[in-house]
Design an enzyme around this catalytic site. Structure first.
Site, PDB file in Angstrom:
ATOM      1  N   GLY A  79       0.884  -1.189   0.069  1.00 15.79           N
ATOM      2  CA  GLY A  79       0.164  -0.060  -0.088  1.00 15.79           C
ATOM      3  C   GLY A  79       0.868   1.075  -0.038  1.00 15.79           C
ATOM      4  N   LYS A  89       4.413  -1.896  -9.655  1.00 15.32           N
ATOM      5  CA  LYS A  89       3.613  -0.034  -9.878  1.00 15.32           C
ATOM      6  C   LYS A  89       5.267   1.256  -9.992  1.00 15.32           C
ATOM      7  CE  LYS A  89       5.292   1.375  -5.439  1.00 15.32           C
ATOM      8  NZ  LYS A  89       5.543   0.864  -5.320  1.00 15.32           N
TER       9      LYS A  89
END
Lengths: 349, 349
Positions: B144, B199
């Site tokens: 996260g 990412k």
């Protein structure tokens, strides 16, 4: 070559003259009564004053009383008016519409009817069509991340054409697609419109972080922004699914893509920043009114909240599955302090 | 009150002393041989030099030869070393580990083994555990959006604790959660790690837009950035699904949330900007090396590409379902010009 009329000289309709002209289509442009100053400026300087950019040379400009003439023999009616103007413009257009025409629409989102019913903009348009034409004129909605000015500057843009008639959407894709304006087609009109409406509202939460960080004395609040971004995506997906949309749409251009572009800059962000830095919502909204800036995200949160309450009443979801929507509603509509509400937010575990 | 040891004095391990101390836990901090200058500075000034912030007062600092002592009677081993250092630190730790301990890990992503096998960091850790302890010491991975500096400044942060032992993750959630550091629990370790690795790579594409816009003479390229953002989310979701992860994870904190925070700033963005403005990748990478900045996204694209090729070889997907990954690979590993590759990208329709 296709024959296109753009009805309404707003920034997005006008920006779309660029890909259309790049493809060699014949383009008529008609402005509503609110667009007449813009039309004068285009006539005189070829420049759209709000875009600050030149429009294509071959554009045919029509006067306010020439709507009928501008629509003649057009296969594409590109509706470039704001959502509030759609009903009245559709009434004016009605007599000139013919089977085989396609309406392409740029205004996005949800509308609340007088009786509280909440429908998508393409539904507003379809209902405003003359009865006998309803199954003969498809409506294609444009979704996805596209700032008008960038479209007009030929910045690489990817959008979604959504229609219950996939064939009409595919046909329009051929007409609009250029190397710098690419189009995906979907039949998920609900998913596209729910995302388009709510992203404006959720973007306010990201703007609030820009205000809150000053209050908190930190340079960045990217962890918080990212939390709200992910939460917004999940809540939009939930609402969309409950209304018949598809989750995959939220994962794409019309969902996280549109949320990303809306979070980058704009009026929703500005409103959020004012509130985050300490102004109660009513004062921040007053400030935006003084600047003559309408903030789409504000009514979007109102509509989204009432929609969610209806879904809760019918047993389809619980409001605590939408903590960020609830938080935004109480900040925007009950003038609760943003820092208190947002810092005590309980997200789904 | 829990007894915690932080192994490695990097920025994230050190930042986590803040929520841990806010909850009144007893915290030991041990630095690796590479952390000794940092440890000296903390000992002298209480300030972590790379965070630029003071650490909690009650922290127990341990010398390089005191690892055994620092781990004694700890129920949480917070592994704060970079992914490259995990194997050697695990070897050192091995003799001191006991059943009932939990390893919480901050390094995220995928690792490529000597034989070409690609595994997640929690798998690297599990394999490095002494044989007899493998089913007795659970590994909990933190995913996260969390920038270490913001965690240490108590900026509202929401993370995901991922573990095949949901019970261990829930236990750790209780220990770490504060009003400003909130934790969601998931069993989708694959989804979290695939998102965490990729990412970084996809963020380079967003950075490239910042470079390309100068080249193109426009002020913003938010339409393009948003397109790449949505495309990245879809490609991460596809790869994750093919490896056994869940799409819902990509829609959450560990997917679009982490992608959002990584796109806001950082080394991946800087590398992308250099390449977007016209430097071939090898020169831009040389420039980053001169600045002594390692760019996690660069190897991530290499690993992601090889992973995708393997999945293609086994018939699970086709490379043209991953156009942005392919594009990034050819820009980063074949020195193709970013503007040529990105502006001719064919996204999924």
């Amino acid at each position: 070559m296709a024959k296109v009329v753009i009805v309404g000289a707003g920034v997005m309709g006008s920006a779309l003259t660029i890909p259309l002209a790049d493809n060699g289509h014949e383009i008529n442009l008609w402005g509503t009564k609110y667009d007449q100053e813009v039309m004068r400026s285009i006539r005189k300087t070829r420049t759209h004053p709000r875009l600050g950019l030149a429009l294509p040379g071959g554009l045919h400009l029509f006067a306010l009383d020439e709507l009928a003439h501008s629509v003649e023999e057009r296969e594409i009616i590109l509706l470039g008016v704001a959502s509030g103007g759609i009903k009245s413009v559709m009434e004016m257009l009605g007599p000139f519409l013919k089977p085989g025409m396609v309406i392409v629409n740029v205004a996005k989102g949800l509308e609340e009817m007088g009786d509280g019913e909440i429908i998508t903009i393409p539904q507003v348009i379809a209902r405003a069509l003359p009865q006998q034409l309803r199954s003969h004129i498809p409506v294609v909605a444009i979704g996805g991340p596209s700032k008008a000015r960038e479209v007009a500057q030929r910045v690489l843009t990817s959008v979604v054409f959504a229609s219950s008639s996939v064939r009409a959407a595919q046909h329009c894709r051929k007409i609009f697609t250029t190397p710098r304006y690419t189009v995906q087609v979907t039949s998920d009109v609900i998913g596209v419109e729910v995302g388009a409406a709510l992203k404006n509202g959720y973007a306010i939460a990201l703007g609030m972080c820009d205000g809150l960080k000053k209050r908190e004395g930190v340079e960045t609040m990217n962890n918080t922004k990212s939390t709200f971004f992910a939460q917004a995506a999940q809540e939009i997906a939930l609402l969309s699914r409950m209304l018949g949309g598809r989750s995959a749409t939220v994962m794409g251009l019309a969902g996280v893509g549109d949320l990303y572009v809306t979070s980058a800059e704009g009026r929703n962000i500005t409103l959020g920043e004012l509130i985050g830095s300490g102004l109660p919502a009513f004062q921040a909204l007053e400030e935006m009114r003084k600047r003559r800036e309408t903030v789409e995200g504000y009514p979007a949160i109102g509509i989204g909240y009432r929609l969610a309450r209806k879904l809760e009443d019918s047993g389809k979801l619980r409001m605590n599955q939408l903590p960020l929507l609830k938080a935004l509603w109480s900040i925007l509509y009950q003038d609760k302090p943003a820092h208190e509400i947002l810092f005590s937010l309980r997200l789904m575990a």
